[in-house]
Every structure is written in C-alpha cells, then in structure tokens.
Write an enzyme that holds these catalytic residues in place. Sequence first.
Site, PDB file in Angstrom:
ATOM      1  N   GLU A   1      51.537  12.878  60.706  1.00 12.38           N
ATOM      2  CA  GLU A   1      52.897  12.619  60.254  1.00 12.38           C
ATOM      3  C   GLU A   1      53.708  11.736  61.199  1.00 12.38           C
ATOM      4  O   GLU A   1      54.640  11.065  60.765  1.00 12.38           O
ATOM      5  CB  GLU A   1      53.640  13.944  60.031  1.00 12.38           C
ATOM      6  CG  GLU A   1      53.144  14.746  58.835  1.00 12.38           C
ATOM      7  CD  GLU A   1      53.456  14.086  57.495  1.00 12.38           C
ATOM      8  OE1 GLU A   1      54.544  13.478  57.390  1.00 12.38           O
ATOM      9  OE2 GLU A   1      52.626  14.160  56.569  1.00 12.38           O
TER      10      GLU A   1
ATOM     11  N   SER B   1      70.027  50.745  21.324  1.00 13.12           N
ATOM     12  CA  SER B   1      70.613  52.093  21.271  1.00 13.12           C
ATOM     13  C   SER B   1      70.913  52.704  22.626  1.00 13.12           C
ATOM     14  O   SER B   1      71.502  53.781  22.692  1.00 13.12           O
ATOM     15  CB  SER B   1      69.680  53.021  20.506  1.00 13.12           C
ATOM     16  OG  SER B   1      69.409  52.503  19.231  1.00 13.12           O
TER      17      SER B   1
END
Lengths: 172, 754
Positions: B169, B447
Amino acid sequence: MVATPVQLRHTQVRRWLATPGALMLSGLILVGCATQSSDPFRPDTGGKPESPARTETSEPAMDSGDVVAGLRREAWEQQAVGEWEAAAGLLERALRIDASKAELYHQIAEVRLGQERFAEAEQVAAKGLSLVADDPELEASLWRATAQARSGQGDMSGAREARERACALGYC
Amino acid sequence: MVRWRLFQVGLLGLAVLVVWMFYLNAVVRDGFDGQRFSIPARVYSEAQDLYAGAPVSADRVEILLDDLGYRSSSRVNQPGRYRRTGQTIEVHTRGFEFWDGAEPARRLLLDFSQGSVNRVSEPDGSAVLLARLDPLFIGQIYPGVSEDRILVSLETVPPTLVAGLIAVEDQHFLDHHGISIVGIARALWANVTSGSIEQGGSTLTQQLVKNLYLSPDQTLWRKANEALMALLLEAHYDKEAILETYLNEVYIGQQGRRSINGFGLGAQFFFGSPLPSLDIHQQAMLVGLIKGPSYYNPRRNPERAIQRRNVVLRVWREAGVISQADYEHATRQPLDVSAVPGQASYPAFMDLVRRQLAEGYRKEDLLAEGLTVFTTLNPLAQNSLEQRVPAKLAEIERQHGLQAGDLEAAAVVTRPSTGDVLALLGGRKPELAGFNRALDARRPVGSLMKPAVYLAALEQGYTLATPISDAEVTVTAEDGKLWQPRNYDKTSHGTPLLMDALVNSYNQATARLGMTVGLAEVFDVIDRLGVDERPPAVPSVMLGAHGLSPMQVAQYFQTIAGNGFYTPLNAIRAVVHPEDGVLQRYDLSVENRFRPEQVFLLQEALHEVTRQGTARSLRWRLPEHWWLAGKTGTTDDNRDAWFAGYSGDRQAVVWVGRDGNEPTPLTGSTGALPVWADIMQALNPVQERRGQPANVEWLPVNAQGAVVSERCDGARPVPFIKGTAPNGRSRCDAGADTQTEGEEDDSWWQRLFN
C-alpha cells in the site's frame, strides 16, 4: 412452598390455596381431591395423558427460602451501618432468586427510605402490596413503609391514610 | 500598486489557511485520540448463582462450565477445573471481582436432584449458602464506535503482515511525512489525462485520514484536506501509532449493514481465527482486500480473490517480505475461508448493550479506560434460544410445506420482576450480526394489542363476567373511512362474557368493546403499558394494525406480567470504572401504572387463553400444571405470527414471519406459540402463580355471567374485585342482570370464598 404433586395436578386447588383463609382449609381440600376425580367447576382436561417426562414435578428437596433469608440478613447488616447501595444489591440478588416474596419489596422499600428516595420507596412498597396475600402483618408493614414514604414527600394526608390501612389490619 | 494588492490578497489567503490549519489540527487530534487511546470496555454476562434450590440441572451447569472454559479433569486442584460424577459436580471456581464485591475462588461440591441444585458444600462437607460462578465474557465495546471491533496492538500483529501491508500500500511509509509528492504528482497527471479523479496515490496516512475523518466523495477539496490532515497527523504522532490505528481501522468487508473494520475483526470474520495465528496466505488475503473489499470478497468472488491474494504474495516476495519457498507454499494454498463468518458470540444482545450505553452515557464517560460492563445476559437462556428457535422453525417449515429457510424469527426473554433482558435473538441465524429483528423489525402485532382494550374496560368498571356483544360491527373513523373488522372464523358468537371474548380473541367483540370504552381510554392504556410511541389514533390499532418490534412488545407485556408496574427493560446491571468503582448501577425501578387487582384479572384471563383459548395447545406442549399466561397475535393474510406470555419470573415474546412481509400459512397459535413453548420448556421457570391482591375474590359464574351456586352445571369460578360482582346468588340459568335474592347456600365452596 406448599406445592406437592397431588396439588399441582389441580390448578383449581392451587388457586384456592392462594385465597384468604384457604390455607386453613387446605387439608380439607386435599381430602376432597383425593376422593373427587375431576374438578367440578372447570371443564375437565379430558384426562389427556401427560408425557412421561413431564409428570414429575421438579420440586427440589431444599427450596430457595434459606438463601433468600440469608441475603436478607446480610442486607440488614448493611442497612444497620447505612450501606444502602450494598443492601439494595443483596436484596435485588435475592429478588432474582425468588421474585414472589413480598418481604423483599418491603425491605427494599426500607432501603429507599434510608436513602431518602421517598417516591421510589412508595412505588416499591406498592409493588410489594400487589404480591402480599394472606399475611396481614406483612401487609401492614408495607402500609407503614408507604406512610413513611408519603410523609417524606410531604403528602401528610396520604401518609395518614396508609397508617390507617395498617391499623385496620390490626398492626398499628 | 498591483503588487501591493497581490501582497494583501496573499496575506489574507495565508491567514485563512492558518486558521483552517488550526481547525483541521483540532479535528485531527480529537478524532485520533478518541480512536486510539480508548481501551475497550469488557462486557460480561450475568453470573450463575449456586445455592440449594437453584433451578438448574447438572447438565446445564456442565454446559455453562464448558462455555466458561472450565476443564473437565480427574483432579480438581486448581481454579477452572471441574469433575462430573453422575448428579454431582465438583468444581474449583475461578473467583471474580464483581461490581458488588469479590467472589473468592473456591472448591465446591454441587449435588443435583431432579433438575435442581440440591446441596452446595465445601470439600469438608460444610454447607455453602450462596456462591457464584464467574460471568461469561461476551465481548468488548469500543467507546464511540458503533461497530464491533477486535483491537490489536502492533506487537501482536504478524511482522509479515505489517511489512507486507507497507510493501503493497505505501512503500515509502516509513520515510515520508504523511504525503508522497511523487504519488500525488502521478495521481494528478492521471486525473488530468483521464478527466476524472480516480487515481489514489494515497499514503497509508492519507487512507487513515480518509477513513477517520472524511466523507468518501472524491473531490479536489477533500483531497486537499486529506493531504493537510495527513501532514498534521504525522506531525503529532509517530509511525507506530499511525500504523496501529490503520490496522484497526482499515475497511475490508461488509455484512449487511455491518462494516468489517480492522484486521483483528477481519481475521475472525473471514478465517474464524485470531489475527496472530493466521498463515501467510491468509494474511495476504486480508491485505489484498483493502483494494476492493466487495470486488475481491473471497466468499462471493473466490476466483478474483485468489488472484488478488497471489498478486499480493508476489509483491511480498519481490519486496523481500517472504522467501521464495514461502511464496511457493502460500500460492498453492486454498483460500481457507471459514464457511460462516466468525462473530462475537451474541451480536444481537451486544447491539442492545451498545445502544443502551449510547443512551445513558456521555461519550467522555465511556472514553474512560477499561470499563467493565455487567449485563443481564443469561448464557443458558441465550443458548436455549439459539438452539430451540432455529430447530423449531425448521420443523414448522416441514409441517406446513414451506421451503427450508423461508421463515424468520425474533425473540426476547425477560425477567418480569426486574426488567432484565436475559436473552435476545435477532434472527434465526443468531451468530450473524446485521439486521436485529428483535429491536428493529416493526411488524403489526395483531391481537397482542387486545389486552390493552380489555384492561381499559376493566378500568371503566367492566368485570370479567360482563356479557358483551360479538355482533358484526362497522366503525366510521374520523377520516370518514369505514372499518369493519370480522372474526377470524367469520362468525359472530352472540354475547360472550368479557373474558371469553379475550380468551377466544374475538375481533368483533373487542372492536365493539373498545369503541364503547372509548378510543382515548384504550390509547391511554397502551401508553401507560409502556409502548414508547404514539400509534396513529385510528380504531384499527385496537386490533393490532400497528407495527411494534418484539422488544417493544416485551416492554408492553412486561407491565402486565409485573402486576401493573412499569419497569424499563434493561440489559445492563452496572458499569464499573477500574479506579473509581461503580459508575452506574441500574437498580430496581418500579412505577405503578395500573391497579394491581385489575391487572390480576387480566392476568387470569390471559391464563385462560392458555387453558381454553387460542393457546390451549400449551396444555400438552408444556407440563399441564405450569401456570402460564399469554396471548397469540396473527395479522392479515398470516403475515405475522406472534406469541407473548410469561410464567413465574420469565417472560418471552416470539415473532415469526418473513422478511419480505409475504403471507405464511401460520397463525400465532401454529407459528409462534410452538416456538414459545419450546423456549419456555428450556427455561424451566418457576411455574407457580404469584400471590393475589387481598381485595380479589373468586365467585362461581354461569355462562350468562350471573353469580350462581357452584353446584350449577357449567358454573365456573371467576375472579372479581371485591364489591364489583353482582350481589346475591342467581338461579342456575339466570342472566347476568336477573339476580334472585340471597339464596342461602352453605356449601364448603361458599364458605371458602365469603
């Protein structure tokens, strides 16, 4: 712990046991249960066989009463020297072991009173009152704690009312 | 004159630049210090209490000991060892510094019988009242970081990985001052010729700056800032610090909404191993991923990934990071990626802990080094949840002819007395982080909302025995829309008693009741029950046409299980600072919101649901003597199946459905309830009904709701708040309103209740 396998098969009976005055009659009911094959007020379960693994109740030989009592004693010692946080920690540990004991709520309410956290003390006592069944002495103690908590918040008439509830139970 | 002007403009520009640099400097230092110098908080589960009567079997304790890393050994001569002999476990506990005191390491003998601890004693035979095991370490939390990380220090990172990273890198990392002039020039040239800003040319420092502080968009302005900040970073911190932070920050993968940052987490995520134990070829894969975490994803694109890895290996060999032999060996290796992403053990629960910390703490407090977080997680409950739910879902799929993997689920297990969250399941693959359905899936509750309507009715003076109409109903809402709820079975059931309408989950009766009681009253009850948001004020909400998360349902139901006392659900018991001690303790909090006797009646009705109603299959799914209370929930076209219920001091909420909200063949009774029953069976809660308020009485009631003699056929005991039952006794067939005068009845039954 009043539960035995005989009682546990009869939901109805367990419910009655929780009603005031029922404990004295529990012996009588058990006799009734032994002679009656089904519950008279509830549609019968149809005698559905329980799976073998589930018929035994897992009632330990020793219950958690001792350890809760021990934690309460330890908490008392902490309360006596004003270590409120430590006391509260012990009592909550006991509560996690047995959440049905109204005595624990009473003692936690006392800790909150000691901490002068009056509003919380009143709430904790109220929760205790929702759990106390058939123990006028404990109920009266919870009302007295409620009275103190209300006084602490300046609610004098509320405190008086709570004290009267305690007196009405015969524990002034 | 012109020269003077130029000088002035230049001076102004310089001043602006200086101010800007000061600003960037502050940003750089703040961000970097916050990231770098925080030591993660260590997070622990609840500890297992050991005492005579503890409702835990020898098998379960052994599982727990294994999870805790105790070793089974013939000689229990040092902490961390145990020996199981039938129903006896001899264990040398490790001891632990708890928030409320130290637990010593000690040798204990645990005797079990019938699934519980029978006796706890010391080696000399003396009884021990109470001891506890050490808690399970369940993860680390990095303050201010919402994702999970596995931080690594530079010394523990394999040297090949560090050298290899630099080689690939940023070859000049050790020499430059944050930016590489050559790199920038090359990038600029490439950008000018290609007309867009694509070329990187970034140093490791710049990449780190970009990750830490900047948005990902590629503008010249951002590039300039990046360069300036990179220079500042290098000025303030040494190369080791920057490199270490880079290693912990670099982005190398994605899983749903969760980003995988840092090589430590990456090693676990891709290889299931800690970073220091990775082989060369695995290290090279991690480094290769930086260039394109998605493009080179070894699970999704293995071909590309292996090519990329081998390119990295070649660079390493050329740079002298590895030998020719290493290179040849490594390039011959397969990818070695683990099948399932390695995870923190309990991602859903950790997610909850993180959120609660973020709510309750200032960031500065969390930045304290080395906090210890004691949570409410119960490892045995959590393990049961993780095993039982996926197994049951597979079974349900088979039974209903669904494809394997069709269904999703979420579940929450709590302790009603204290509001502790004991276990949490965010999906049927509990090891996966990502979408946490238990907290974030908002699904219509059906419910499950009904108990609020009935509680509102009880507050308005209804009793459980009040007959109510189940006739068809049409409601005109405020917006003029018609609402015509119909019963699930498409038939009306006359005038059931109030409790039976709930027990059988009649929609028409519930809608009528709610409208009679008043929408405002029902919504007030919903609010007091603890739903932390205002559902839209439309009547259909009474039947659950409103989405809530399983966690919100658990909070709502908690108030019912808690006798009408609101207790906030809580995942953290205490947070401890290494020097200052307990920073915060979440102690018992109860707030009375309903009269306990009214809630008691509702609880009894919910108990009937499990005996005679929509959840009656629990009578054979669980031991029949267990006292249970709960409610099913099903939504339109069976898109959602719910069950919420409790026994003793354990409550569980289960949702089953599909992520895409498609219909299923399941109802609350057939989809969620079987899962709930399996969970409860594993939890093995105390199954006793808790005490009842003093002002409740039980009276025999006939099918019409009249209080009758208990000798009447079909009479059944119904609880009433004292003074609310109709006076006197009626004939066996009387209607609710026709009371006959105090018929004398001195049976044992009456003596019991009056």
